[in-house]
Design a protein around this motif. Structure first.
Motif, PDB file in Angstrom:
ATOM      1  N   HIS A 242       0.832  -1.199   0.000  1.00 52.20           N
ATOM      2  CA  HIS A 242       0.000   0.000   0.000  1.00 52.20           C
ATOM      3  C   HIS A 242       0.871   1.255   0.000  1.00 52.20           C
ATOM      4  CE1 HIS A 242       0.854  -0.941   4.237  1.00 52.20           C
ATOM      5  NE2 HIS A 242       0.833   0.362   4.432  1.00 52.20           N
ATOM      6  N   ASN A 243       0.296   2.284  -0.544  1.00 56.66           N
ATOM      7  CA  ASN A 243       0.900   3.610  -0.556  1.00 56.66           C
ATOM      8  C   ASN A 243      -0.268   4.586  -0.568  1.00 56.66           C
ATOM      9  OD1 ASN A 243       2.625   5.789  -0.763  1.00 56.66           O
ATOM     10  ND2 ASN A 243       3.002   5.519  -2.948  1.00 56.66           N
ATOM     11  N   VAL A 244      -0.986   4.626   0.556  1.00 57.12           N
ATOM     12  CA  VAL A 244      -2.271   5.321   0.604  1.00 57.12           C
ATOM     13  C   VAL A 244      -2.070   6.824   0.459  1.00 57.12           C
ATOM     14  CG1 VAL A 244      -4.349   5.736   1.953  1.00 57.12           C
ATOM     15  CG2 VAL A 244      -3.216   3.498   2.062  1.00 57.12           C
ATOM     16  N   HIS A 245      -2.824   7.388  -0.472  1.00 54.82           N
ATOM     17  CA  HIS A 245      -2.729   8.828  -0.736  1.00 54.82           C
ATOM     18  C   HIS A 245      -4.123   9.429  -0.791  1.00 54.82           C
ATOM     19  CE1 HIS A 245      -1.176  12.596  -2.406  1.00 54.82           C
ATOM     20  NE2 HIS A 245      -2.189  12.549  -3.265  1.00 54.82           N
ATOM     21  N   VAL A 246      -4.355  10.473  -0.013  1.00 50.09           N
ATOM     22  CA  VAL A 246      -5.612  11.211  -0.038  1.00 50.09           C
ATOM     23  C   VAL A 246      -5.437  12.435  -0.931  1.00 50.09           C
ATOM     24  CG1 VAL A 246      -7.363  12.409   1.318  1.00 50.09           C
ATOM     25  CG2 VAL A 246      -6.181  10.422   2.289  1.00 50.09           C
ATOM     26  N   HIS A 247      -6.240  12.545  -1.964  1.00 53.54           N
ATOM     27  CA  HIS A 247      -6.121  13.646  -2.931  1.00 53.54           C
ATOM     28  C   HIS A 247      -6.750  14.915  -2.358  1.00 53.54           C
ATOM     29  CE1 HIS A 247      -4.894  11.004  -6.348  1.00 53.54           C
ATOM     30  NE2 HIS A 247      -5.485  10.101  -5.580  1.00 53.54           N
ATOM     31  N   ILE A 248      -6.005  16.013  -2.409  1.00 50.74           N
ATOM     32  CA  ILE A 248      -6.471  17.254  -1.783  1.00 50.74           C
ATOM     33  C   ILE A 248      -6.454  18.452  -2.727  1.00 50.74           C
ATOM     34  CG2 ILE A 248      -5.795  16.531   0.536  1.00 50.74           C
ATOM     35  CD1 ILE A 248      -3.279  18.274   0.226  1.00 50.74           C
ATOM     36  N   GLU A 249      -5.826  18.337  -3.883  1.00 47.34           N
ATOM     37  CA  GLU A 249      -5.651  19.506  -4.746  1.00 47.34           C
ATOM     38  C   GLU A 249      -6.977  20.015  -5.306  1.00 47.34           C
ATOM     39  OE1 GLU A 249      -2.712  18.655  -7.714  1.00 47.34           O
ATOM     40  OE2 GLU A 249      -1.140  18.224  -6.241  1.00 47.34           O
ATOM     41  N   SER A 250      -7.892  19.102  -5.631  1.00 49.21           N
ATOM     42  CA  SER A 250      -9.177  19.504  -6.201  1.00 49.21           C
ATOM     43  C   SER A 250     -10.259  18.557  -5.698  1.00 49.21           C
ATOM     44  CB  SER A 250      -9.120  19.488  -7.733  1.00 49.21           C
ATOM     45  OG  SER A 250     -10.337  19.948  -8.283  1.00 49.21           O
TER      46      SER A 250
ATOM     47  N   VAL B 273      -3.103   2.391  -3.694  1.00 49.87           N
ATOM     48  CA  VAL B 273      -1.803   2.355  -4.358  1.00 49.87           C
ATOM     49  C   VAL B 273      -1.916   3.247  -5.581  1.00 49.87           C
ATOM     50  CG1 VAL B 273      -1.162   0.029  -3.586  1.00 49.87           C
ATOM     51  CG2 VAL B 273      -2.390   0.323  -5.751  1.00 49.87           C
ATOM     52  N   LYS B 274      -0.798   3.676  -6.108  1.00 49.99           N
ATOM     53  CA  LYS B 274      -0.834   4.525  -7.294  1.00 49.99           C
ATOM     54  C   LYS B 274      -1.423   3.748  -8.463  1.00 49.99           C
ATOM     55  CE  LYS B 274       1.969   7.958  -9.710  1.00 49.99           C
ATOM     56  NZ  LYS B 274       3.305   8.607  -9.765  1.00 49.99           N
TER      57      LYS B 274
ATOM     58  N   ALA C 256     -14.931  11.204 -12.884  1.00 55.71           N
ATOM     59  CA  ALA C 256     -13.742  11.815 -13.497  1.00 55.71           C
ATOM     60  C   ALA C 256     -13.183  12.872 -12.556  1.00 55.71           C
ATOM     61  CB  ALA C 256     -14.086  12.414 -14.855  1.00 55.71           C
ATOM     62  N   PRO C 257     -12.655  12.467 -11.407  1.00 55.10           N
ATOM     63  CA  PRO C 257     -12.106  13.438 -10.463  1.00 55.10           C
ATOM     64  C   PRO C 257     -10.805  14.033 -10.992  1.00 55.10           C
ATOM     65  CG  PRO C 257     -11.545  11.232  -9.761  1.00 55.10           C
ATOM     66  CD  PRO C 257     -12.458  11.077 -10.943  1.00 55.10           C
ATOM     67  N   THR C 258     -10.506  15.226 -10.525  1.00 47.05           N
ATOM     68  CA  THR C 258      -9.199  15.818 -10.810  1.00 47.05           C
ATOM     69  C   THR C 258      -8.241  15.327  -9.735  1.00 47.05           C
ATOM     70  OG1 THR C 258     -10.234  17.776 -11.784  1.00 47.05           O
ATOM     71  CG2 THR C 258      -7.917  17.959 -11.128  1.00 47.05           C
ATOM     72  N   LEU C 259      -7.400  14.374 -10.104  1.00 41.99           N
ATOM     73  CA  LEU C 259      -6.486  13.775  -9.136  1.00 41.99           C
ATOM     74  C   LEU C 259      -5.279  14.675  -8.924  1.00 41.99           C
ATOM     75  CD1 LEU C 259      -6.570  10.120 -10.516  1.00 41.99           C
ATOM     76  CD2 LEU C 259      -7.915  11.070  -8.626  1.00 41.99           C
ATOM     77  N   ASP C 260      -4.619  14.515  -7.787  1.00 40.94           N
ATOM     78  CA  ASP C 260      -3.393  15.268  -7.542  1.00 40.94           C
ATOM     79  C   ASP C 260      -2.404  15.003  -8.667  1.00 40.94           C
ATOM     80  OD1 ASP C 260      -4.618  16.088  -5.257  1.00 40.94           O
ATOM     81  OD2 ASP C 260      -3.284  15.032  -3.871  1.00 40.94           O
ATOM     82  N   SER C 261      -1.650  16.021  -9.047  1.00 39.29           N
ATOM     83  CA  SER C 261      -0.854  15.987 -10.272  1.00 39.29           C
ATOM     84  C   SER C 261       0.097  14.793 -10.345  1.00 39.29           C
ATOM     85  CB  SER C 261      -0.057  17.288 -10.418  1.00 39.29           C
ATOM     86  OG  SER C 261       0.711  17.538  -9.246  1.00 39.29           O
TER      87      SER C 261
END
Length: 306
Positions: free
Chosen positions: A126-134, A162-163, A189-194
Motif C-alpha cells: 500500500h501507498n495510501v494517498h488522499v487527494h487534496i488539490e481539487s 496504491v498509485k 472523473a475526479p481531478t487527481l493530484d498531479s
C-alpha cells in the motif's frame, strides 16, 4: 491448438454463486505468452478481473511463492484485492496443501499470505494517498447519481490505496440512501493530484454500522458498501475496501481497527470482506493493511488460444 488450464472461484464467500467471481489461468513453467494474448483471454472471461498464475519451482518451499498478473477486460492492474484473496485460497488449498504461509508477487510488490481454515490473510502492498488539490464535490456526486439529489452526503474523499487505483468514497446516512445508488453509465472523473493522475477510478458509497471498542484490543467497525464504475457494479472490491479502511482508521485516529465490510447485497452476491489496519506511531498513516477473506471453487477447464 495450445490451451491453458483455468479455474473460477467465488471470492469473499464460502457459498457458490455469491461473492465476486474470479478466473485463474495457469501458465506452465517456461512458457511465454504475450501480454496482448493474456489481455484477450481476460476479455473472453469478461469478469471484473482475471489472474494469470505462473507455475513456480518454489511451490514446494517452506514458504512457497508464485508470480501473478491481474487483468481487467481492458487493462492490467498493479494490484487488486479479490484476485489476491481468490488466488491465495486457490494455491494454498490445491498447490501447497498443509502450508500456512506463502508469497504472491504482483506488480505492486510482494504480498505475504497467511492461510488457515479456508481463510486467507494478505498483507497488502500500500501507498495510501488522499487527494487534496481539487476535492470532489457534492454536485459532482449528484451528477453521477441523480437519485441522491437532496440526500445528505456525510463525507466525500478521493483516495488511492496504491498509485493507479483511485476511489471516490462517499459516506451516506443510511441503507435507504445506499439502495438509491445505481449503475448510471456515468464514470467518475475526479481531478487527481498531479503526481497521482493515473489509472482506474471508481466510486464507492458506504454506510457505517456498529462500532465497538475493547480496552487493549482493536476497534471493530462494520459497514456496508457498493462500488460503481459506469455500467459496472462490483460484488467485492478488495482494493477499495483497503483504501476505505485506511482512510477511516486515520480519520478516527485509532491505531488498530478491524473492519467487517459487506458488499454486493443489492446485486444478490453478498461478499464478506475483512480488513485489519494498523497505523504507525503518528496515527496519521497506515503501517500495515491485511485483507481477509475466503473463496470457493466453481468451475474448471481449459482455454484455447492462438
Amino acid at each position: 491448438m495450445p490451451s491453458l488450464e483455468f479455474v473460477t472461484v467465488d471470492v469473499f464467500t464460502q457459498t457458490r454463486f455469491k461473492g465476486n467471481p474470479l478466473a485463474i489461468v495457469t501458465i506452465p513453467s517456461g512458457l511465454g505468452i504475450s501480454t496482448p494474448t493474456l489481455q484477450a483471454i481476460a476479455r473472453e472471461f469478461n469478469l471484473s478481473e482475471t489472474v494469470v498464475l505462473y507455475e513456480s519451482l518454489e511451490a514446494t518451499a517452506d514458504i512457497p511463492a508464485w508470480t501473478i498478473r491481474i487483468f481487467m477486460t481492458e487493462a492490467e492492474l498493479p494490484f487488486a484485492g479479490h484476485p489476491t484473496i481468490g488466488t491465495a485460497c486457490h494455491v494454498m488449498s490445491t498447490l501447497a496443501p498443509g502450508k500456512s504461509r506463502a508469497v504472491l508477487h504482483c506488480k505492486a510488490g510482494p504480498i505475504e499470505i497467511e492461510y488457515a481454515n479456508g481463510v486467507s490473510r494478505a498483507s497488502i502492498p500500500h501507498n495510501v494517498h488522499v487527494h487534496i488539490e481539487s476535492p470532489f464535490t457534492g454536485t459532482e456526486v449528484e451528477t453521477l447519481q441523480p437519485k441522491l439529489k437532496g440526500t445528505e452526503l456525510l463525507n466525500i474523499a478521493t483516495v488511492s490505496p496504491v498509485k493507479g487505483m483511485n476511489f471516490i468514497y462517499i459516506q451516506l446516512p443510511d441503507l435507504e440512501a445506499l439502495a438509491l445508488v445505481e449503475c448510471t453509465g456515468l464514470k467518475p472523473a475526479p481531478t487527481l493530484d498531479s503526481a497521482w493522475n493515473v489509472g482506474f477510478c471508481g466510486s464507492v458509497f458506504y454506510v457505517l454500522g456498529e462500532r465497538s471498542t475493547t480496552p487493549g484490543r482493536a476497534v471493530k467497525q462494520s459497514l456496508r458498501m457498493r462500488m460503481i464504475e459506469g455500467i459496472l457494479e462490483d460484488p467485492a472490491t478488495g482494493s477499495a475496501a483497503c483504501g476505505l479502511a485506511a482512510f477511516l482508521a486515520v480519520k478516527g485516529g485509532d491505531r488498530n481497527v478491524d473492519f467487517e465490510m459487506i458488499q454486493g447485497v443489492e446485486m444478490g452476491r453478498q461478499s464478506d470482506i475483512g480488513v485489519a489496519v494498523t497505523l504507525d506511531r503518528s496515527a496519521k498513516a497506515a503501517e500495515k493493511i491485511v485483507l481477509i477473506g475466503s473463496a470457493v471453487k466453481v468451475m474448471e477447464g481449459r482455454v484455447e488460444y492462438d
